[in-house]
Structures are given as C-alpha cells and as structure tokens.
Motif scaffolding. Structure first.
Motif, PDB file in Angstrom:
ATOM      1  N   THR A 108      41.348  40.345  49.652  1.00 36.65           N
ATOM      2  CA  THR A 108      40.079  39.651  49.470  1.00 36.65           C
ATOM      3  C   THR A 108      40.262  38.505  48.489  1.00 36.65           C
ATOM      4  O   THR A 108      40.816  38.686  47.404  1.00 36.65           O
ATOM      5  N   THR A 109      39.787  37.321  48.873  1.00 35.03           N
ATOM      6  CA  THR A 109      39.885  36.139  48.020  1.00 35.03           C
ATOM      7  C   THR A 109      38.514  35.674  47.536  1.00 35.03           C
ATOM      8  O   THR A 109      38.409  35.018  46.501  1.00 35.03           O
ATOM      9  N   HIS A 110      37.473  35.995  48.308  1.00 34.57           N
ATOM     10  CA  HIS A 110      36.105  35.580  47.998  1.00 34.57           C
ATOM     11  C   HIS A 110      35.190  36.790  48.174  1.00 34.57           C
ATOM     12  O   HIS A 110      35.336  37.534  49.150  1.00 34.57           O
ATOM     13  N   MET A 111      34.226  36.943  47.250  1.00 33.98           N
ATOM     14  CA  MET A 111      33.344  38.100  47.318  1.00 33.98           C
ATOM     15  C   MET A 111      31.914  37.701  46.959  1.00 33.98           C
ATOM     16  O   MET A 111      31.682  37.084  45.924  1.00 33.98           O
ATOM     17  N   ALA A 112      30.986  38.084  47.828  1.00 30.89           N
ATOM     18  CA  ALA A 112      29.574  37.943  47.501  1.00 30.89           C
ATOM     19  C   ALA A 112      29.168  39.156  46.677  1.00 30.89           C
ATOM     20  O   ALA A 112      29.447  40.293  47.049  1.00 30.89           O
ATOM     21  N   LEU A 136      36.844  37.919  34.895  1.00 32.67           N
ATOM     22  CA  LEU A 136      37.941  37.806  35.872  1.00 32.67           C
ATOM     23  C   LEU A 136      38.958  36.765  35.418  1.00 32.67           C
ATOM     24  O   LEU A 136      40.175  36.989  35.533  1.00 32.67           O
ATOM     25  N   ARG A 137      38.478  35.633  34.913  1.00 33.16           N
ATOM     26  CA  ARG A 137      39.402  34.602  34.414  1.00 33.16           C
ATOM     27  C   ARG A 137      40.240  35.135  33.253  1.00 33.16           C
ATOM     28  O   ARG A 137      41.459  34.939  33.221  1.00 33.16           O
ATOM     29  N   ARG A 138      39.585  35.821  32.311  1.00 36.11           N
ATOM     30  CA  ARG A 138      40.316  36.381  31.157  1.00 36.11           C
ATOM     31  C   ARG A 138      41.367  37.393  31.609  1.00 36.11           C
ATOM     32  O   ARG A 138      42.435  37.501  31.008  1.00 36.11           O
ATOM     33  N   ALA A 139      41.062  38.138  32.669  1.00 40.34           N
ATOM     34  CA  ALA A 139      41.982  39.162  33.168  1.00 40.34           C
ATOM     35  C   ALA A 139      42.960  38.611  34.215  1.00 40.34           C
ATOM     36  O   ALA A 139      43.765  39.364  34.757  1.00 40.34           O
ATOM     37  N   ALA A 140      42.864  37.314  34.500  1.00 40.48           N
ATOM     38  CA  ALA A 140      43.739  36.646  35.478  1.00 40.48           C
ATOM     39  C   ALA A 140      43.647  37.305  36.862  1.00 40.48           C
ATOM     40  O   ALA A 140      44.654  37.517  37.535  1.00 40.48           O
ATOM     41  N   ILE A 141      42.425  37.612  37.275  1.00 40.20           N
ATOM     42  CA  ILE A 141      42.193  38.181  38.599  1.00 40.20           C
ATOM     43  C   ILE A 141      41.645  37.063  39.487  1.00 40.20           C
ATOM     44  O   ILE A 141      40.541  36.565  39.246  1.00 40.20           O
ATOM     45  N   PRO A 142      42.411  36.646  40.507  1.00 43.37           N
ATOM     46  CA  PRO A 142      42.013  35.497  41.333  1.00 43.37           C
ATOM     47  C   PRO A 142      41.009  35.856  42.432  1.00 43.37           C
ATOM     48  O   PRO A 142      41.345  35.961  43.609  1.00 43.37           O
ATOM     49  N   LEU A 143      39.762  36.014  42.045  1.00 38.26           N
ATOM     50  CA  LEU A 143      38.704  36.370  42.990  1.00 38.26           C
ATOM     51  C   LEU A 143      37.519  35.446  42.765  1.00 38.26           C
ATOM     52  O   LEU A 143      36.976  35.404  41.658  1.00 38.26           O
ATOM     53  N   ALA A 152      37.689  44.636  41.423  1.00 38.84           N
ATOM     54  CA  ALA A 152      38.191  43.298  41.760  1.00 38.84           C
ATOM     55  C   ALA A 152      39.700  43.327  41.992  1.00 38.84           C
ATOM     56  O   ALA A 152      40.198  42.720  42.946  1.00 38.84           O
ATOM     57  N   ARG A 153      40.424  44.037  41.127  1.00 37.88           N
ATOM     58  CA  ARG A 153      41.883  44.146  41.317  1.00 37.88           C
ATOM     59  C   ARG A 153      42.217  44.770  42.673  1.00 37.88           C
ATOM     60  O   ARG A 153      43.107  44.304  43.389  1.00 37.88           O
ATOM     61  N   LEU A 154      41.514  45.841  43.024  1.00 36.85           N
ATOM     62  CA  LEU A 154      41.756  46.505  44.310  1.00 36.85           C
ATOM     63  C   LEU A 154      41.411  45.590  45.478  1.00 36.85           C
ATOM     64  O   LEU A 154      42.136  45.544  46.484  1.00 36.85           O
ATOM     65  N   ALA A 155      40.316  44.858  45.364  1.00 39.54           N
ATOM     66  CA  ALA A 155      39.914  43.941  46.434  1.00 39.54           C
ATOM     67  C   ALA A 155      40.974  42.861  46.647  1.00 39.54           C
ATOM     68  O   ALA A 155      41.363  42.571  47.781  1.00 39.54           O
ATOM     69  N   VAL A 156      41.446  42.283  45.548  1.00 39.10           N
ATOM     70  CA  VAL A 156      42.479  41.243  45.641  1.00 39.10           C
ATOM     71  C   VAL A 156      43.755  41.827  46.238  1.00 39.10           C
ATOM     72  O   VAL A 156      44.395  41.213  47.100  1.00 39.10           O
ATOM     73  N   ALA A 157      44.127  43.029  45.838  1.00 38.13           N
ATOM     74  CA  ALA A 157      45.325  43.674  46.380  1.00 38.13           C
ATOM     75  C   ALA A 157      45.200  43.915  47.886  1.00 38.13           C
ATOM     76  O   ALA A 157      46.199  43.898  48.606  1.00 38.13           O
ATOM     77  N   ASP A 158      43.957  44.100  48.360  1.00 42.10           N
ATOM     78  CA  ASP A 158      43.717  44.302  49.795  1.00 42.10           C
ATOM     79  C   ASP A 158      43.572  42.988  50.556  1.00 42.10           C
ATOM     80  O   ASP A 158      43.332  42.998  51.763  1.00 42.10           O
TER      81      ASP A 158
END
Length: 183
Positions: free
Chosen positions: A34-38, A66-73, A26-32
C-alpha cells in the motif's frame, strides 16, 4: 496499491486505539504494497461524532508521525459514513468529508437491519452530485434476504467496496459467498 477504507487514525472510532498501533498498521500496509491510504473513521451520529475538521487534524498528526518514523505512506481524508437523513446536506456543506475532497464517499448502512428508503437516500445523494460507495455489503446480515437491494443500489450508481478478508473467507462462508456473487 491504494487503500480506500481504513480505520488507522488513533482514537477516533473502533479502529486504532493509539498512535503506536496506527504506526504499526501503517508499517504493515506499506509492507503489503500500500502506497496511499484514505483515513476513513466512522461517522455515526450519537456514537462517533467525527467530521471533516477533526478528521483532517488527525490525518495531519498521523502524517507527521509517519514522516518521523520514515514510513512512506500517503494519507488522505475520508470517512466511513453511517446513513442519516441529512447526509446529502452534510456532504454539500463539507461537514462530512468525501474521499480526498472528491465526489466519492464511503456509505455505510446499518449491519443488522435494512433501513427503510435506503434506495431513496442513495438517489438523493447521487442527484446531489455524490457517488456513494457501499461499504462491505457482503458482511451485512440483511443481505441474505435483501440481496436485490444491493443490486438495485449498484444499478442506480452506488459503487460497492468489498473487504479483502471476506474474499478469502476470513469473515466466514456467508461473507465469502456474497463476495464471490458480487464480484
């Protein structure tokens, strides 16, 4: 960016084996970007016995992490659905999920053998009101001798999803060639 095909849910298939790896994915996706993921784990009868209920629970669990880790996905329920004769019925009753409860779903034929009557199954699905998205046809070993089947599937209403790594050559020359041809 929206990612419609991921194997990020931990422990459901051959994708992420752990919550730690899912969070890193998820972190890598957000860094690339990605905001939404199926979240689309495999559904393969006899191998990956996933369905709408357990996938939805896994998505909720990962959303909390994800919420606990503050990952916005933002996550959505889906599946990478292996073909089966009763697939139209399973989609209709909701035991097999579509992408975010839409008419669209990921439709995965076997990688090494073109199944008989694949086009008939696709037509049954379309006539039942669903829109199959053929997953990574450029990576199917049978595409070399049956490219026309992929074209006919697309002509009757199947969408096509290519894998980004195929487009840049990471899956080899054949996948690159067919990615370019499909594009």
């Amino acid at each position: 960016m929206i990612d419609l095909h991921s194997h990020i849910l931990p422990g459901l298939d051959d994708g992420s084996p752990s919550l730690a790896e899912s969070l890193e994915m998820a972190r890598l996706a957000v860094a690339d970007g990605t905001t939404h993921m199926a979240c689309t784990p495999h559904i393969v009868p006899g191998m990956y016995e996933n369905g709408s209920a357990n996938i939805a629970r896994a998505v909720q669990g990962l959303e909390q992490a994800l919420r606990r880790a503050a990952i916005p996905l933002a996550l959505y329920v889906g599946a990478d659905v292996h073909i089966a004769p009763d697939l139209p019925e399973q989609l209709a009753i909701g035991s097999v999920p579509t992408l975010n409860r839409s008419r669209y779903f990921l439709f995965e034929p076997p990688h090494h053998v073109l199944p008989p009557r694949l086009e008939d199954l696709a037509l049954r699905l379309i006539n039942a009101g669903f829109i199959p998205i053929l997953t990574h046809p450029e990576r199917l070993s049978w595409i070399k001798t049956n490219y026309d089947v992929v074209e006919r599937l697309n002509a009757i209403g199947c969408l096509v999803q290519l894998t980004a790594d195929s487009i840049v050559g990471a899956f080899g020359r054949t996948a690159l060639y067919y990615s370019e041809k499909l594009i």
